[in-house]
Design a protein around this motif. Structure first.
Motif, mmCIF file in Angstrom:
data_model
loop_
_atom_site.group_PDB
_atom_site.id
_atom_site.type_symbol
_atom_site.label_atom_id
_atom_site.label_comp_id
_atom_site.label_asym_id
_atom_site.label_seq_id
_atom_site.Cartn_x
_atom_site.Cartn_y
_atom_site.Cartn_z
ATOM 1 N N CYS A 1 0.850 -1.246 -0.218
ATOM 2 C CA CYS A 1 -0.022 0.016 -0.022
ATOM 3 C C CYS A 1 0.929 1.285 0.043
ATOM 4 N N TRP B 1 -6.229 -4.874 8.620
ATOM 5 C CA TRP B 1 -7.064 -4.710 7.654
ATOM 6 C C TRP B 1 -6.276 -5.190 6.278
ATOM 7 N N GLN B 2 -6.983 -6.044 5.346
ATOM 8 C CA GLN B 2 -6.615 -6.537 4.118
ATOM 9 C C GLN B 2 -7.438 -6.581 3.327
ATOM 10 N N SER B 3 -7.096 -6.215 1.978
ATOM 11 C CA SER B 3 -7.966 -6.344 0.877
ATOM 12 C C SER B 3 -8.500 -7.684 0.371
ATOM 13 N N GLU B 4 -9.512 -7.686 -0.220
ATOM 14 C CA GLU B 4 -10.389 -8.866 -0.654
ATOM 15 C C GLU B 4 -9.380 -10.085 -1.071
ATOM 16 N N ASN B 5 -8.328 -9.715 -1.769
ATOM 17 C CA ASN B 5 -7.477 -10.810 -2.419
ATOM 18 C C ASN B 5 -6.118 -10.571 -1.415
ATOM 19 N N SER B 6 -5.990 -10.375 -0.405
ATOM 20 C CA SER B 6 -5.395 -10.475 0.720
ATOM 21 C C SER B 6 -3.937 -10.065 0.198
ATOM 22 N N LYS C 1 -3.024 -6.566 -0.254
ATOM 23 C CA LYS C 1 -2.802 -5.266 0.299
ATOM 24 C C LYS C 1 -3.219 -5.441 2.086
ATOM 25 N N ASP D 1 -13.137 -7.139 6.457
ATOM 26 C CA ASP D 1 -12.004 -6.921 5.953
ATOM 27 C C ASP D 1 -10.951 -6.335 7.199
#
Length: 251
Positions: free
Chosen positions: A113, A144-149, A151, A182
C-alpha cells in the motif's frame, strides 16, 4: 467494517450503549458497556467519534472511552485529530481511545500500500500532543486486508493515556481472526495473567526522575539471594529493583 465495542464484565446483567448513526453506507459507531461496572455520566458525539465518560463502580475512577472511525482524506483526518486532542486535554481521568483510525504510524505498518508520510506525521503528532501510549499488538501485524489479501495495513489500534498505562502496565492488545469483515477485531485486556516471570520494563522518562539513579544503586547493593542459578538470581534481582521503583521512592 464492524463498529468497535467497548465491553467489560462477565456478560451477565444489563448493558448500556450509545451510538452514532451511519451516513448512508459509511460510518456508524456503537459503544457497549456493563452497567454493573461502568456508570455513564455523559457523552460527546461526532460523525467520526463517540466519547463516553463515566466512573468505574467501586473505585470511583473516571474513565473516558473514545470510539473512533476516521475519514479517508488527510486534511479531514487532521481536523478530527485536532478535535480529539482538544477533547482529551480538556477531560481528566483515564483514557482509552480505539477504533479504525484509517492511518498508520510507520511505513512498516503497510504492505503493498502507498505510505503517506504527512498522514503518518499528523497521526503521530496527535498521539504525542495528547499524551497517548500504544500497547504492543499481539496475534498479527496488520488489522485490515484487501479482498485478495495482497494489501494489508494496521489501521485499528488501542491508545491509552499515562494514567491508564501506569495502572495497567502489563495490559495487552490481541488481534483476533477476521471472519466476516476486512478488519480483524482487536481486544484490550487489563486482567493480569500468569505467563511466568514478568518482563522488566524500562522507560526513558524514568531517567529524568529525581532519585532514580540512587534507588537503582541502593536496590542493587542491598539485594541478596541464596539462589545459585544465575538466571534465576538475575530474575529475582530485577524483580527486587522493580519493586523498589514501584514503591514510590523516586520523586
Amino acid at each position: 467494517m464492524f463498529p468497535t465495542l467497548f465491553c467489560q464484565g462477565t456478560g451477565v446483567g444489563g448493558f448500556g450503549f450509545e451510538t452514532v448513526d451511519s451516513s448512508g453506507l459509511s460510518g456508524g459507531l456503537i459503544s457497549v458497556w456493563d452497567e454493573s461496572i461502568f456508570a455513564v455520566e455523559g457523552n460527546n458525539k461526532h460523525r467520526n467519534f463517540l466519547h463516553v465518560r463515566g466512573k468505574l463502580k467501586g473505585s470511583n475512577r473516571v474513565v473516558n472511552l473514545l470510539n473512533v472511525y476516521a475519514p479517508q482524506g488527510i486534511q479531514a483526518k487532521k481536523e478530527i485529530w485536532d478535535l480529539i486532542c482538544d477533547l482529551i486535554l480538556s477531560n481528566d481521568g483515564l483514557w482509552v481511545v480505539c477504533g479504525d483510525f484509517n492511518a498508520v504510524r510507520f511505513r512498516e505498518e503497510k504492505r503493498n500500500c502507498s505510505f503517506k508520510p504527512s498522514c503518518a506525521s499528523n497521526f503521530n503528532s496527535l498521539i504525542y500532543d495528547a499524551g497517548l501510549i500504544e500497547y504492543e499488538m499481539r496475534g498479527r501485524k496488520f488489522t485490515w486486508q484487501s479482498e485478495n489479501s495482497q494489501k494489508m495495513s494496521k489501521l485499528d489500534r488501542f491508545l491509552v493515556n499515562s494514567d491508564f498505562f501506569n495502572d495497567w502496565p502489563e495490559a495487552r492488545v490481541q488481534a483476533l481472526p477476521s471472519l466476516w469483515s476486512d478488519h480483524c477485531p482487536i481486544v484490550l485486556t487489563s486482567k493480569s495473567a500468569n505467563f511466568g516471570a514478568r518482563p522488566f520494563r524500562f522507560f526513558n522518562s524514568w531517567l529524568g526522575r529525581e532519585g532514580f539513579k540512587e534507588v537503582v544503586e541502593e536496590a542493587c547493593l542491598s539485594f541478596s539471594a541464596s539462589e545459585c542459578n544465575p538466571d534465576v538470581r538475575l530474575i529475582k534481582k530485577l524483580g527486587y529493583v522493580r519493586s523498589k521503583l514501584k514503591s514510590g521512592e523516586m520523586r
